[in-house]
Design an enzyme around this catalytic site. Structure first.
Site, short mmCIF file in Angstrom:
data_model
loop_
_atom_site.label_atom_id
_atom_site.label_comp_id
_atom_site.label_asym_id
_atom_site.label_seq_id
_atom_site.Cartn_x
_atom_site.Cartn_y
_atom_site.Cartn_z
N ASP A 158 33.11 46.20 44.87
CA ASP A 158 33.50 46.60 43.52
C ASP A 158 32.24 46.77 42.66
O ASP A 158 31.38 45.88 42.61
CB ASP A 158 34.39 45.49 42.94
CG ASP A 158 35.09 45.90 41.65
OD1 ASP A 158 35.31 47.10 41.44
OD2 ASP A 158 35.42 44.99 40.85
N GLY A 199 38.42 43.23 31.37
CA GLY A 199 38.55 41.99 30.63
C GLY A 199 39.89 41.82 29.92
O GLY A 199 40.83 42.60 30.15
P1 13P Z 1 40.60 43.95 34.77
O1 13P Z 1 39.52 43.23 34.02
O2 13P Z 1 41.50 44.71 33.85
O3 13P Z 1 41.38 43.06 35.69
O4 13P Z 1 39.89 45.06 35.70
C1 13P Z 1 39.31 44.69 36.92
C2 13P Z 1 38.48 45.78 37.50
O5 13P Z 1 38.49 46.92 37.09
C3 13P Z 1 37.62 45.41 38.63
O6 13P Z 1 36.81 46.47 39.04
O1 G3H Z 2 35.13 44.89 37.10
C1 G3H Z 2 34.65 43.77 37.25
C2 G3H Z 2 35.44 42.72 37.93
O2 G3H Z 2 36.38 42.15 37.05
C3 G3H Z 2 34.51 41.72 38.54
O3 G3H Z 2 33.93 40.92 37.57
O4 G3H Z 2 31.46 41.03 37.93
O5 G3H Z 2 32.55 39.04 36.82
O6 G3H Z 2 32.83 39.44 39.28
P1 G3H Z 2 32.60 40.05 37.93
ZN ZN Z 3 36.16 47.71 37.44
#
Ligand code: 13P
Ligand code: G3H
Ligand code: ZN
Length: 310
Positions: A83, A182
């Site tokens: 991600d 968030g």
């Molecule tokens: P949220 O913060 O809405 O759960 O989104 C998560 C996300 O896009 C991770 O890549």
């Molecule tokens: O989009 C981001 C995800 O919510 C992951 O968050 O970088 O704090 O692990 P993080």
């Molecule tokens: Zn994201």
């Protein structure tokens, strides 16, 4: 079954007008809760690991936990995805480590640099059978996006999306239509730019789109956190019906992290307040794991529509 890529998952999701949930993972209980939910609902699932999660849990631990999930739930289609990869080097490292999908997020870069970086990752990934998600447009700044002018500056431009996909060879594209990461997504009424989404889909028929920042920030769990010592006032997310609607227009992957965090934290806060003498991590982490499972079952059956698709 070994890990799968998202190619077949997205093809079926696109045709069936549903979305596959991409859930962020960083420990054993979260992985177990998600995979158990996917197994019970017979849903495909994407486990996604951010750079921060990888740093927190350690790459080898996470890899072995996901391998354990494959042993315990062999009937489930599971993709392992990076991600928000922020460099070619990170993408290369996780591809070499067995991930089946990576995101290279060059959305903050000038357009041509985003293309060059994405192209570099696509070349490396495709040569190894790994698929790539990229991002075009900026998710942050929803509060700025009230005015049409600023929407055009930050949201994904449909013509640019076509050019980007053609020039990078990317397998899926994260777009900006009003969501953000968030627990604080909207100052006023929630609103997504569905006209823009429909235009992008019209120009890229059959191509899978991705929605980041797609947590709903469910009141029940915000209230649970707050009632048991938390302090998250005024949190607000994307209404569930908007997410279901998006899956009618080419959105095949919906990213959810915040809702898992809220569910796990709320449940653990409540448990510890209700059971002040409990100091057994298996008890409160077990409660957290069950909350993750319930939340993912809810997402799969009530929002994403991915149950019974394996
Ligand atoms: P949220 O913060 O809405 O759960 O989104 C998560 C996300 O896009 C991770 O890549
Ligand atoms: O989009 C981001 C995800 O919510 C992951 O968050 O970088 O704090 O692990 P993080
Ligand atoms: Zn994201």
């Amino acid at each position: 079954m070994p890990l799968v890529t998202t190619t077949e998952m997205f093809k079926k999701a696109y045709e069936g007008r549903y979305a596959v949930g991409a859930f962020n993972v960083n420990n054993m209980e979260i992985i177990q809760g998600i995979v158990e939910a996917a197994r019970e609902t017979r849903s495909p699932v994407i486990l996604q690991v951010s750079a921060g999660a990888r740093k927190y849990a350690n790459a080898s631990y996470l890899k072995k936990l996901v391998e354990a999930a494959l042993i315990e739930a062999p009937e489930v289609d599971i993709a392992l995805h990076l991600d928000h990869g922020d460099s070619f080097e990170l993408c290369r490292a996780v591809i070499d480590d067995g991930f089946t999908s990576v995101m290279i997020d060059g959305s903050h870069l000038p357009y041509e640099e985003n293309i060059a970086l994405t192209r570099q990752v696509v070349d490396y990934a495709h040569a190894r059978g790994v698929v790539v998600e990229a991002e075009l447009g900026r998710l942050a700044g929803v509060e700025d996006a009230v005015k049409v002018d600023s929407k055009d500056a930050t949201y994904t431009d449909p013509d640019q999306a076509v050019d980007f996909v053609n020039r990078t060879g990317v397998d899926s594209l994260a777009i900006a239509i009003g969501t953000s990461h968030g627990a604080y997504k909207f100052k006023g009424e929630p609103e997504l730019d569905f006209e823009r989404l429909k235009t992008i889909t019209g120009k890229l028929p059959g191509f899978p789109l991705v929605l980041h920042g797609a947590s709903t920030v469910i009141k029940e769990f915000v209230n649970m956190c707050n009632a048991y010592g938390g302090d998250i006032p005024g949190a607000r997310g994307v209404p569930e019906d908007m997410l279901t609607e998006a899956s009618n227009y080419g959105v095949c992957k919906i990213n959810i992290d915040t809702d898992l965090r809220l569910a796990m934290t709320g449940a653990i806060r409540k448990h510890l307040m209700d059971h002040p003498s409990d100091f057994d991590p298996r008890k409160y982490l077990g409660v957290g794991r069950a909350a993750i499972k319930d939340m993912v079952i809810h997402k799969i059956t009530r929002v994403l529509g991915s149950a019974d698709k394996i």
